[in-house]
Design an enzyme around this catalytic site. Structure first.
Site, PDB file in Angstrom:
ATOM      1  N   ASP A 107       0.804  -1.127  -0.205  1.00 14.07           N
ATOM      2  CA  ASP A 107      -0.209   0.005  -0.081  1.00 14.07           C
ATOM      3  C   ASP A 107       0.770   1.432  -0.089  1.00 14.07           C
ATOM      4  O   ASP A 107       1.150   1.620   1.069  1.00 14.07           O
ATOM      5  CB  ASP A 107      -0.853   0.035   1.225  1.00 14.07           C
ATOM      6  CG  ASP A 107      -1.871  -1.096   1.271  1.00 14.07           C
ATOM      7  OD1 ASP A 107      -2.957  -0.971   0.585  1.00 14.07           O
ATOM      8  OD2 ASP A 107      -1.846  -1.834   2.241  1.00 14.07           O
ATOM      9  N   ARG A 114       3.661   2.657   2.888  1.00 13.90           N
ATOM     10  CA  ARG A 114       4.397   1.317   3.566  1.00 13.90           C
ATOM     11  C   ARG A 114       5.895   1.473   3.617  1.00 13.90           C
ATOM     12  O   ARG A 114       6.588   0.933   4.261  1.00 13.90           O
ATOM     13  CB  ARG A 114       3.825  -0.096   3.197  1.00 13.90           C
ATOM     14  CG  ARG A 114       2.059  -0.132   3.141  1.00 13.90           C
ATOM     15  CD  ARG A 114       1.715   0.154   4.526  1.00 13.90           C
ATOM     16  NE  ARG A 114       0.126  -0.417   4.552  1.00 13.90           N
ATOM     17  CZ  ARG A 114      -0.457   0.062   5.617  1.00 13.90           C
ATOM     18  NH1 ARG A 114      -0.166   0.633   6.482  1.00 13.90           N
ATOM     19  NH2 ARG A 114      -1.860  -0.275   5.214  1.00 13.90           N
ATOM     20  N   ARG A 172      -6.904  10.713   2.019  1.00 17.41           N
ATOM     21  CA  ARG A 172      -6.350   9.417   1.294  1.00 17.41           C
ATOM     22  C   ARG A 172      -6.993   9.852  -0.301  1.00 17.41           C
ATOM     23  O   ARG A 172      -6.709   9.204  -1.340  1.00 17.41           O
ATOM     24  CB  ARG A 172      -6.601   8.243   1.766  1.00 17.41           C
ATOM     25  CG  ARG A 172      -5.865   7.827   3.117  1.00 17.41           C
ATOM     26  CD  ARG A 172      -6.184   6.630   3.534  1.00 17.41           C
ATOM     27  NE  ARG A 172      -6.212   5.474   2.795  1.00 17.41           N
ATOM     28  CZ  ARG A 172      -6.742   4.488   2.996  1.00 17.41           C
ATOM     29  NH1 ARG A 172      -7.774   4.234   4.010  1.00 17.41           N
ATOM     30  NH2 ARG A 172      -6.569   3.137   2.300  1.00 17.41           N
ATOM     31  N   LYS A 189      -9.480   1.711  -5.514  1.00 14.75           N
ATOM     32  CA  LYS A 189     -10.040   1.264  -4.181  1.00 14.75           C
ATOM     33  C   LYS A 189     -10.954   2.498  -3.624  1.00 14.75           C
ATOM     34  O   LYS A 189     -10.458   3.476  -3.776  1.00 14.75           O
ATOM     35  CB  LYS A 189      -9.018   0.639  -3.452  1.00 14.75           C
ATOM     36  CG  LYS A 189      -8.048   1.548  -2.981  1.00 14.75           C
ATOM     37  CD  LYS A 189      -7.241   0.850  -2.075  1.00 14.75           C
ATOM     38  CE  LYS A 189      -6.115   1.618  -1.179  1.00 14.75           C
ATOM     39  NZ  LYS A 189      -4.913   0.898  -0.615  1.00 14.75           N
ATOM     40  N   HIS A 190     -11.875   2.053  -2.955  1.00 14.44           N
ATOM     41  CA  HIS A 190     -12.561   0.704  -2.556  1.00 14.44           C
ATOM     42  C   HIS A 190     -13.855   0.699  -3.061  1.00 14.44           C
ATOM     43  O   HIS A 190     -14.742   1.298  -2.788  1.00 14.44           O
ATOM     44  CB  HIS A 190     -12.634   0.564  -0.970  1.00 14.44           C
ATOM     45  CG  HIS A 190     -11.273   1.165  -0.456  1.00 14.44           C
ATOM     46  ND1 HIS A 190     -10.758   2.496  -0.112  1.00 14.44           N
ATOM     47  CD2 HIS A 190     -10.273   0.303   0.296  1.00 14.44           C
ATOM     48  CE1 HIS A 190      -9.659   2.471   0.493  1.00 14.44           C
ATOM     49  NE2 HIS A 190      -9.144   1.169   0.746  1.00 14.44           N
ATOM     50  N   HIS A 200     -12.233  -0.890   9.311  1.00 19.47           N
ATOM     51  CA  HIS A 200     -11.162  -1.972   9.856  1.00 19.47           C
ATOM     52  C   HIS A 200     -11.768  -2.233  11.290  1.00 19.47           C
ATOM     53  O   HIS A 200     -11.475  -3.398  11.666  1.00 19.47           O
ATOM     54  CB  HIS A 200      -9.645  -0.994  10.319  1.00 19.47           C
ATOM     55  CG  HIS A 200      -9.259  -0.690   9.028  1.00 19.47           C
ATOM     56  ND1 HIS A 200      -9.322   0.380   8.418  1.00 19.47           N
ATOM     57  CD2 HIS A 200      -8.080  -1.277   8.413  1.00 19.47           C
ATOM     58  CE1 HIS A 200      -8.485   0.454   7.118  1.00 19.47           C
ATOM     59  NE2 HIS A 200      -7.804  -0.679   7.269  1.00 19.47           N
ATOM     60  N   ASP A 208     -10.610  -6.394  -0.050  1.00 19.14           N
ATOM     61  CA  ASP A 208      -9.699  -5.563   0.927  1.00 19.14           C
ATOM     62  C   ASP A 208      -9.280  -6.403   1.919  1.00 19.14           C
ATOM     63  O   ASP A 208      -9.587  -7.724   1.873  1.00 19.14           O
ATOM     64  CB  ASP A 208     -10.647  -4.290   1.766  1.00 19.14           C
ATOM     65  CG  ASP A 208      -9.784  -3.210   2.182  1.00 19.14           C
ATOM     66  OD1 ASP A 208      -8.557  -3.410   2.484  1.00 19.14           O
ATOM     67  OD2 ASP A 208     -10.328  -2.221   2.518  1.00 19.14           O
TER      68      ASP A 208
END
Length: 429
Positions: free
Chosen positions: A143, A151, A212, A242-243, A255, A328
């Site tokens: 990601d 990341r 984001r 995404k998403h 999450h 996801d």
């Protein structure tokens, strides 16, 4: 078990990468075009050589059911080298090293996180070692959205996130940043980025998307997403929109909970759909599902990740998307609330997903999908559809021609290059 598909066996069936996808400069050269036929002389023409077999079909035909199922999974592995002994790997997967996990489950992909990252040379060694362990070359994902979700930020050029780029209105900048990001990822041996975010940040208090996203205007976001998809394509790295079908209008983080989007179908068409339609038109490699309930698109109460009306009916049939559908992360609470971890993986495949990202319990999920295929709940045809899409993606990005090998020397030249630092400074404004 099928033999290693790589430098030896795949080169015998190598073809040029699909249009736009391209392979690395070191990939096998395309076959020479057929010579022009000679002028007619009354003599019968010499027999022509039969065309080479389709590499995707050739690889697919050599896989067992267990190996095909393994191609669907992309877990996170623990360690900074392919032969790192990790108690975490042993506890979760029953194998101590990343290489052994890859072989045990015949994995089609892995995803990298900051814990896998120490230095440029180390990441290159890790991705090369994992590729060497694989039967079929791996999709190595991460990601790297830039901004909040980055990341690999300790190694890579620090570009601003989507909101800051979107605010400029400069699609050329969006494309250039995606291309530079892709070039740095590819130099590290990463060939798939779970970016760009195609959500429209409709609710300013959205806790999971926010900065984001490229913005709150569907048309402007669509243009920025289109540019980013093309930029990743320029770098020969797979892009993921995404998403789906749109995570922008919620105040619940998937999450930790299960958001419900109350848009009507007409509102979805106007607010959520444009960036995804634009990404598909731009040739995006993959689309990631959202762990959100969208009652007006599917009244079942299941999240989109497990919804056949949304993934197969809407994304595949209505929008005409032919690439890879990724879930996801399957370890998120938003998708785990209703079903067990094995059943979640099975239902995702039945809904239309091809790539099963980060299952909470890989052993249980893998075993459940294998059993579902052998019992006929998931047909062999359905399994082959997903594996074929994944193999086509690998072919398009130059991975089936020859197992990719990253170069630490090359990576040191590409990562944080003067050109990329200059671009980052321009993007920061």
């Amino acid at each position: 078990m099928v033999g290693r598909i790589g430098a030896a066996s795949v080169l015998t069936i190598a073809l040029a990468a699909c249009g736009g996808g391209g392979g690395p400069a070191t990939a096998a050269s395309p076959a020479q075009p057929p010579a022009k036929p000679p002028a007619s002389s009354g003599e019968p023409a010499a027999p022509t050589q039969a065309p080479a077999a389709d590499p995707v079909k050739r690889v697919l035909a050599g896989l067992s059911t267990e190996e095909k199922v393994g191609q669907l999974f992309m877990p996170v592995l623990y360690g900074t080298a392919a032969d790192t002994v990790s108690g975490e790997n042993q506890a979760r997967y029953g194998a101590q090293t990343p290489a052994k996990v890859i072989r045990e489950y015949h994995l089609g992909g892995v995803i990298l996180f900051p814990a896998n990252v120490k230095s440029t040379a180390q990441v290159v060694d890790l991705t090369n070692g994992m590729q060497k362990a694989a039967g079929v070359p791996l999709l190595v994902g991460t990601d790297q959205e830039n901004g909040l979700v980055s990341r690999m930020s300790t190694l890579m050029t620090r570009f601003p996130g989507a909101a800051q780029i979107g605010a400029t209105g400069d699609t050329g900048l969006s494309r250039a940043v995606a291309r530079a990001t892709g070039e740095e990822l590819r130099a590290l041996g990463v060939n798939l980025d779970f970016a760009p975010v195609a959500d429209v940040n409709i609710d300013p208090k959205n806790p999971v998307i926010g900065q984001r996203a490229f913005g709150d205007d569907p048309a402007k976001v669509a243009k920025m997403v289109t540019a980013a998809v093309k930029g990743f394509g320029d770098a020969k790295v797979a892009a993921t929109a995404k998403h789906f079908p749109g995570h922008g209008d919620t105040r619940i983080d998937s999450h930790s909970g299960l958001p419900v989007i109350k848009h009507t179908r007409a509102q979805w068409e106007r607010l959520d759909a444009p960036p995804f339609k634009a990404a598909i038109a731009a040739g995006v490699d993959a689309v990631m599902s959202a762990h959100i309930v969208f009652p007006k698109l599917d009244p079942s109460g299941d999240p989109a990740t497990l919804s056949k009306p949304i993934l197969t009916g809407l994304l595949r049939k209505e929008l005409g998307f032919k690439g890879v559908i990724s879930t996801d992360a399957l370890n998120m609470d938003g998708v785990r609330k209703k079903y067990g971890d094995g059943e979640v993986a099975v239902r995702a495949v039945l809904a239309g997903a091809d790539l099963l990202l980060m299952p909470y319990d890989l052993r249980k999920a893998y075993g459940a999908v294998v059993s579902a295929v052998k019992q006929g709940r998931i047909s062999e045809q359905r399994l082959d559809q997903s594996v074929t899409r994944l193999l086509k993606l690998k072919q398009a990005r130059g991975l089936l021609q020859e197992a990719p090998v990253a170069s630490a020397k090359r990576a040191a030249q590409v990562l944080r290059s003067p050109e990329h630092r200059k671009l980052a400074a321009r993007a920061m404004g």
